[in-house]
Design an enzyme around this catalytic site. Structure first.
Site, short mmCIF file in Angstrom:
data_model
loop_
_atom_site.label_atom_id
_atom_site.label_comp_id
_atom_site.label_asym_id
_atom_site.label_seq_id
_atom_site.Cartn_x
_atom_site.Cartn_y
_atom_site.Cartn_z
N HIS A 131 32.18 28.93 7.67
CA HIS A 131 32.70 29.46 8.93
C HIS A 131 33.21 28.33 9.81
CE1 HIS A 131 30.47 33.07 7.73
NE2 HIS A 131 31.21 33.72 8.61
N HIS A 132 33.85 28.69 10.90
CA HIS A 132 34.41 27.75 11.86
C HIS A 132 33.31 26.87 12.48
CE1 HIS A 132 32.87 30.49 14.97
NE2 HIS A 132 33.32 31.46 14.19
N LYS A 135 30.38 28.30 15.01
CA LYS A 135 29.35 29.27 14.66
C LYS A 135 27.97 28.63 14.81
CE LYS A 135 28.10 32.77 11.22
NZ LYS A 135 28.05 33.82 12.25
N GLY A 141 25.21 35.96 8.99
CA GLY A 141 24.70 37.31 8.82
C GLY A 141 25.24 37.97 7.56
#
Length: 242
Positions: A131-132, A135, A141
């Site tokens: 993710h970026h 996060k 999740g």
């Protein structure tokens, strides 16, 4: 038209959901953010969508429960205590809680469960997500959702099989465990890979999220479906009839 309220309306997902509502034949009941009283919006909406923070979940559940408004929870980083609060509220209102509202990820979870059920414990399961850089929770999740799917396929629980990190001389991999690796960087929306590694062969199931709108569209679809459901706890798979 169904009136949808947004908890966490000023965040990236909140803004994307606002746009998705406008094209889904629904209406926006309003939005609130940290520090706002959640009760008036709960009373004004037919269904609520929550992409706020874990610290706000308890107040949002109480507000929705007080007026009987259905609630979609897409907030990640929730603790077992939060899950217990959701279980209790689901006795009175319809709640759909998920680590990912993408319809593609929902189907991926079904495929992961089926693969885990049909391949023996000698097939190792590893889940890799990226993710970026902004996060704040890891594993994501979505990664946990996929891990739970694999655990269910093996008639077990993720708590029993989960391995989060490996550093140093940790020894050989234990059979049947589900490993996680989390990568962070750049502006990646969300990439997830579930690897089933056997002797001499490997299966990889992947999903790439290229635009945040996929999560917003899925959240709105879930909200429109949930608005007509009786009290209880639901998954994204229920929205697709899976």
């Amino acid at each position: 038209m169904t009136a949808i309220g947004i908890y966490g309306s000023a965040g990236r997902m909140g803004r994307a959901i606002t746009d998705a509502i406008e094209t889904a034949g629904a209406t926006l009941a309003g939005g609130v953010d940290a520090g706002d009283d959640p009760s008036p919006l709960a009373a004004a909406a037919d269904v609520l969508v929550d992409f706020s923070t874990p610290s706000a979940i308890e107040a949002h559940l109480a507000a929705a429960r007080a007026v009987g408004t259905a609630l979609v929870i897409g907030t990640t980083g929730l603790t077992p205590q939060h899950q217990s609060l959701i279980d209790a509220a689901a006795a009175d209102i319809a709640i759909l809680q998920t680590g990912n509202t993408s319809l593609g990820v929902t189907l991926l979870g079904i495929l992961v469960r089926e693969a885990a059920a049909r391949l023996g414990p000698d097939w190792d399961v590893e889940i890799v997500e990226m993710h970026h850089r902004h996060k704040v929770d890891a594993p994501s999740g979505t990664a946990l959702l996929l891990g739970e799917a694999a655990a269910r396929g093996r008639d077990s629980t993720l708590a029993e099989l989960r391995v989060d990190s490996r550093a140093g001389l940790v020894g050989a991999r234990s059979e049947g465990t589900i490993g996680f690796a989390s990568l962070r960087g750049g502006s990646v929306i969300g990439d997830h890979s579930v690897i089933f590694a056997g002797e001499g062969e490997r299966i990889e199931l992947n999903h790439r999220g290229d635009d945040r709108s996929i999560f917003a569209r899925g959240a709105v679809r879930a909200a429109l479906w949930l608005a007509d459901q009786p009290a209880g706890r639901y998954r994204m798979g229920d929205v697709l009839g899976l």
